[in-house]
Motif scaffolding. Structure first.
Motif, PDB file in Angstrom:
ATOM      1  N   MET A  75     -23.169  41.094 -46.490  1.00 10.82           N
ATOM      2  CA  MET A  75     -22.710  40.317 -45.347  1.00 10.82           C
ATOM      3  C   MET A  75     -22.839  41.126 -44.053  1.00 10.82           C
ATOM      4  SD  MET A  75     -19.085  38.411 -44.621  1.00 10.82           S
ATOM      5  CE  MET A  75     -18.214  39.879 -44.152  1.00 10.82           C
ATOM      6  N   LEU A  76     -22.434  42.389 -44.074  1.00  8.02           N
ATOM      7  CA  LEU A  76     -22.505  43.211 -42.869  1.00  8.02           C
ATOM      8  C   LEU A  76     -23.945  43.414 -42.404  1.00  8.02           C
ATOM      9  CD1 LEU A  76     -19.805  45.895 -43.727  1.00  8.02           C
ATOM     10  CD2 LEU A  76     -19.624  44.029 -42.060  1.00  8.02           C
ATOM     11  N   LEU A  77     -24.857  43.665 -43.342  1.00  9.75           N
ATOM     12  CA  LEU A  77     -26.265  43.826 -42.972  1.00  9.75           C
ATOM     13  C   LEU A  77     -26.836  42.535 -42.396  1.00  9.75           C
ATOM     14  CD1 LEU A  77     -27.609  45.965 -45.938  1.00  9.75           C
ATOM     15  CD2 LEU A  77     -27.429  46.676 -43.552  1.00  9.75           C
ATOM     16  N   ALA A  78     -26.510  41.390 -43.015  1.00 12.21           N
ATOM     17  CA  ALA A  78     -27.009  40.104 -42.510  1.00 12.21           C
ATOM     18  C   ALA A  78     -26.458  39.829 -41.115  1.00 12.21           C
ATOM     19  CB  ALA A  78     -26.640  38.974 -43.469  1.00 12.21           C
ATOM     20  N   TYR A 138     -25.576  33.553 -35.344  1.00 15.02           N
ATOM     21  CA  TYR A 138     -25.473  33.078 -36.722  1.00 15.02           C
ATOM     22  C   TYR A 138     -24.067  33.275 -37.281  1.00 15.02           C
ATOM     23  CZ  TYR A 138     -30.505  32.714 -36.731  1.00 15.02           C
ATOM     24  OH  TYR A 138     -31.792  32.349 -36.433  1.00 15.02           O
ATOM     25  N   ILE A 139     -23.666  32.339 -38.140  1.00 14.76           N
ATOM     26  CA  ILE A 139     -22.442  32.456 -38.921  1.00 14.76           C
ATOM     27  C   ILE A 139     -22.858  32.995 -40.289  1.00 14.76           C
ATOM     28  CG2 ILE A 139     -20.573  31.180 -40.035  1.00 14.76           C
ATOM     29  CD1 ILE A 139     -20.977  29.047 -37.780  1.00 14.76           C
ATOM     30  N   VAL A 140     -22.207  34.054 -40.742  1.00 16.98           N
ATOM     31  CA  VAL A 140     -22.507  34.632 -42.043  1.00 16.98           C
ATOM     32  C   VAL A 140     -21.190  34.830 -42.790  1.00 16.98           C
ATOM     33  CG1 VAL A 140     -23.533  36.575 -43.294  1.00 16.98           C
ATOM     34  CG2 VAL A 140     -24.502  35.871 -41.097  1.00 16.98           C
ATOM     35  N   TRP A 141     -21.084  34.258 -43.978  1.00 13.80           N
ATOM     36  CA  TRP A 141     -19.896  34.399 -44.818  1.00 13.80           C
ATOM     37  C   TRP A 141     -20.311  34.793 -46.224  1.00 13.80           C
ATOM     38  CZ3 TRP A 141     -18.192  28.780 -43.531  1.00 13.80           C
ATOM     39  CH2 TRP A 141     -17.612  28.736 -42.273  1.00 13.80           C
ATOM     40  N   ASP A 142     -19.433  35.531 -46.895  1.00 13.85           N
ATOM     41  CA  ASP A 142     -19.563  35.698 -48.349  1.00 13.85           C
ATOM     42  C   ASP A 142     -19.138  34.392 -48.989  1.00 13.85           C
ATOM     43  OD1 ASP A 142     -20.393  38.348 -48.764  1.00 13.85           O
ATOM     44  OD2 ASP A 142     -18.367  39.102 -48.498  1.00 13.85           O
ATOM     45  N   LYS A 143     -19.924  33.880 -49.895  1.00 11.93           N
ATOM     46  CA  LYS A 143     -19.575  32.640 -50.584  1.00 11.93           C
ATOM     47  C   LYS A 143     -19.196  32.889 -52.039  1.00 11.93           C
ATOM     48  CE  LYS A 143     -21.075  27.920 -51.369  1.00 11.93           C
ATOM     49  NZ  LYS A 143     -19.731  27.485 -51.604  1.00 11.93           N
ATOM     50  N   TYR A 164     -23.512  32.566 -47.237  1.00 11.71           N
ATOM     51  CA  TYR A 164     -23.651  31.314 -46.491  1.00 11.71           C
ATOM     52  C   TYR A 164     -24.108  31.730 -45.108  1.00 11.71           C
ATOM     53  CZ  TYR A 164     -22.004  27.359 -43.640  1.00 11.71           C
ATOM     54  OH  TYR A 164     -21.903  26.310 -42.749  1.00 11.71           O
ATOM     55  N   ILE A 165     -25.235  31.200 -44.660  1.00 12.91           N
ATOM     56  CA  ILE A 165     -25.768  31.529 -43.333  1.00 12.91           C
ATOM     57  C   ILE A 165     -26.093  30.228 -42.622  1.00 12.91           C
ATOM     58  CG2 ILE A 165     -27.622  32.683 -42.047  1.00 12.91           C
ATOM     59  CD1 ILE A 165     -27.939  34.562 -44.500  1.00 12.91           C
TER      60      ILE A 165
END
Length: 140
Positions: free
Chosen positions: A54-57, A65-70, A132-133
């Motif tokens: 998640m941190l790299l993305a 962009y919204i980036v979450w761990d799913k 989730y992106i």
């Protein structure tokens, strides 16, 4: 080193100037970090990998962009009794894939995988994280 106490599990290996790479070590199990069979707790192995995809993305995609761990999962392959290491690479191809998939505002779900290995390359576990992106809406 990322916040949240990840460093307490081992020694991180940041790659200064290159936001595509991250690595993390979990040192030889101590009295409090191993189970009764002297192997690292599975939770510690998973935790050492938890934030990095998640941190790299987030770093590579930026604030648009919204980036979450799913979701996440771990497969234990072999016992480990020594320091273990995990590498994470969010390269240009992965970034391009996420950008293309979210261009129209759609969500993008993808599994990212990495191995946890010993110094000699023996795989002791495989970790998968689903992210989730989505591109942020521009009209807000």
């Amino acid at each position: 080193m990322p916040p949240g106490g990840v460093a307490s599990l081992g020694r991180g290996t940041p790659r200064r100037g290159d936001s595509r790479l991250a690595g993390h070590d979990l040192r030889t199990p101590t009295r409090r970090s191993h189970d009764t069979s002297t192997r690292p707790f599975g939770g510690n192995l998973f935790k050492m990998c938890d934030p990095f995809w998640m941190l790299l993305a987030m770093e590579r995609l930026g604030h648009d962009y919204i980036v979450w761990d799913k979701a996440g999962e771990i497969e234990f392959v072999a016992p480990g009794r020594e320091t273990v290491h995990a590498e994470f690479v969010f390269d240009d191809a992965l970034r391009a894939e996420a950008v293309a998939a979210t261009e129209g505002g759609d969500k993008f779900l993808r599994w990212y995988e990495n191995d946890i290995t010993t110094a000699d390359g023996t795989v002791i576990a495989r970790v998968r994280k689903q992210l989730y992106i989505r591109r942020k809406r521009r009209d807000r």
